[in-house]
Design a protein around this motif. Structure first.
Motif, mmCIF file in Angstrom:
data_model
loop_
_atom_site.group_PDB
_atom_site.id
_atom_site.type_symbol
_atom_site.label_atom_id
_atom_site.label_comp_id
_atom_site.label_asym_id
_atom_site.label_seq_id
_atom_site.Cartn_x
_atom_site.Cartn_y
_atom_site.Cartn_z
ATOM 1 N N LEU A 120 0.821 -1.218 0.000
ATOM 2 C CA LEU A 120 0.000 0.000 0.000
ATOM 3 C C LEU A 120 0.850 1.261 0.000
ATOM 4 O O LEU A 120 0.414 2.310 -0.496
ATOM 5 N N ASP A 121 2.063 1.159 0.523
ATOM 6 C CA ASP A 121 2.945 2.323 0.586
ATOM 7 C C ASP A 121 4.162 2.121 -0.321
ATOM 8 O O ASP A 121 5.261 2.597 -0.040
ATOM 9 N N ARG A 122 3.967 1.408 -1.451
ATOM 10 C CA ARG A 122 5.102 1.049 -2.309
ATOM 11 C C ARG A 122 5.752 2.255 -2.973
ATOM 12 O O ARG A 122 6.918 2.195 -3.379
ATOM 13 N N ASP A 123 5.035 3.364 -3.120
ATOM 14 C CA ASP A 123 5.632 4.563 -3.721
ATOM 15 C C ASP A 123 6.733 5.150 -2.851
ATOM 16 O O ASP A 123 7.566 5.929 -3.333
ATOM 17 N N GLY A 124 6.766 4.774 -1.591
ATOM 18 C CA GLY A 124 7.796 5.287 -0.691
ATOM 19 C C GLY A 124 9.039 4.419 -0.651
ATOM 20 O O GLY A 124 9.951 4.708 0.142
ATOM 21 N N TYR A 125 9.090 3.351 -1.454
ATOM 22 C CA TYR A 125 10.231 2.452 -1.484
ATOM 23 C C TYR A 125 10.944 2.572 -2.831
ATOM 24 O O TYR A 125 10.340 2.873 -3.856
ATOM 25 N N ARG A 126 12.224 2.330 -2.777
ATOM 26 C CA ARG A 126 13.042 2.350 -3.992
ATOM 27 C C ARG A 126 13.810 1.038 -4.112
ATOM 28 O O ARG A 126 14.317 0.519 -3.114
ATOM 29 N N ASP A 127 13.868 0.559 -5.346
ATOM 30 C CA ASP A 127 14.599 -0.668 -5.624
ATOM 31 C C ASP A 127 15.951 -0.308 -6.219
ATOM 32 O O ASP A 127 16.039 0.528 -7.131
ATOM 33 N N ALA A 128 16.994 -0.933 -5.684
ATOM 34 C CA ALA A 128 18.335 -0.627 -6.210
ATOM 35 C C ALA A 128 18.461 -0.986 -7.679
ATOM 36 O O ALA A 128 19.266 -0.400 -8.403
#
Length: 370
Positions: A72-80
């Motif tokens: 639900l909060d995936r926009d706040g995560y970054r993938d290397a």
């Protein structure tokens, strides 16, 4: 030496019991968590497999909740590796986070590698954590669970039965209570023998580890709010002291006691016992009757065993029975209990049933009733 001397040698020292108790840390002043080990609440038994399955399900539920939160909060995560987080990325992040594995220097990049990490590596981590710390966590949380159960039980316990002494007589009394459909959780056993307490706990009974001669132990057992008290220690002098202490704490409870010698009955009654059972004389009478009329003894055993066959029971009178004779009822009535007093069925007072009476009768018990 007379029977009284053998059974009552400690009786002259009863007066000094308060001096001994004053030097003892009173249980009633302790908080509930300090009573763990003194009071033992019954535990639901389960197999090791069931316990592990419950832990795995709990871990999976925690993982699912973490995945949902991250997704639900995936926009706040970054993938290397770049790009927007997919559902698989969220599952991967949750698994490595909950398992405290960490991430950074070596990270799966391809979807296949991450899928393998989720489906294979994570269950192995969960199993490892269960085996490694499961027992430790169970021990740490056991005291908290017991303290919570003790607190809840002490705040709600009312109208229960306290059995003081879990020897042969105490076990038989508990068996009779359970045969009368009393819930195991409403029976409290007080004893100092750990083996006896383990046996009582295995039946689902609440146990208190302590001497029944101490008022603080009896208060912890809820004696002041008990409906009935069974005094069944091994010695007559102990029975007198326990009866004195219990009657002082519970002046209105039904108190029954057992003694070995008939000469000590009056001491129990003077101490406050409502009923006294002489174990040695009762057994002796049955032994004597068994030599001439063994069938009578067999019938007595049947009546005293509530499991099957015949049993002596007590019930309220029905409205349609008021005014009639107990001899004309379908049940085999032995007596009428009126205002706490028992009248045999052949007594003049029992000719007519009155409102509020209770009937003592013989009932038939079948295995289906158990």
């Amino acid at each position: 030496m007379s029977p009284r001397g053998r059974g009552m040698r400690a009786h002259p020292f009863i007066v000094g019991r308060s001096d001994d108790e004053s030097a003892v840390d009173r249980l009633t002043s302790r908080p509930d968590h300090a009573l763990v080990g003194v009071i033992r609440m019954p535990e639901a038994t389960s197999s090791p497999v069931q316990s592990i399955v419950r832990r795995v399900i709990g871990a999976m539920l925690a993982l699912a909740a973490s995945v949902l939160i991250v997704y639900l909060d995936r926009d706040g995560y970054r993938d290397a590796a770049g790009g927007e987080l997919s559902l698989l990325d969220c599952v991967y992040y949750a698994t490595v986070s909950l398992s405290t594995t960490g991430y950074g220097d070596i990270t799966p990049v391809s979807p296949e590698a991450r899928l393998v990490n989720v489906l294979i590596i994570t269950p192995l981590r969960v199993l490892f954590l269960i085996v490694l710390v499961g027992t430790t966590l169970e021990v740490l949380t056991e005291r908290s669970r017991q303290a919570f159960k003790i607190q809840r039980w002490r705040s709600k316990v009312r109208d229960h039965v306290v059995v003081i002494g879990y020897g042969t007589k105490g076990r038989s009394a508990v068996k009779a209570l359970l045969g009368d459909d009393l819930e195991p959780g409403r029976i409290v056993v007080v004893d100092t023998d750990h083996t006896a307490l383990e046996a009582a706990s295995s039946l689902g009974l609440v146990t208190v580890n302590g001497s029944g001669t101490r008022s603080d132990v009896l208060r912890v057992a809820g004696i002041p709010r008990a409906r009935a008290i069974v005094v069944a220690p091994a010695r007559d002098d102990t029975a007198v002291l326990v009866t004195l202490t219990a009657r002082e704490l519970a002046p209105k409870a039904q108190l029954v006691a057992a003694v070995r010698e008939a000469e000590n009955v009056h001491l129990l009654r003077q101490s406050g016992a409502d009923s006294v059972v002489v174990s040695s004389e009762t057994a002796g009478r049955l032994l004597g009757m068994a030599t001439t009329t063994p069938s009578v003894v067999e019938m007595f055993e049947d009546l005293l065993t509530p499991d099957v066959g015949l049993a002596i029971a007590e019930r309220d009178v029905e409205q349609g029975e008021v005014g009639g004779s107990p001899r004309h009822l379908p049940d085999i009535v032995l007596g009428v209990v009126r205002e706490g007093r028992l009248y045999r069925v052949d007594a003049p007072e029992a000719d007519a049933i009155e409102q509020g009476d209770r009937l003592l009768y013989v009932k038939k018990v079948s295995p289906a009733d158990r």
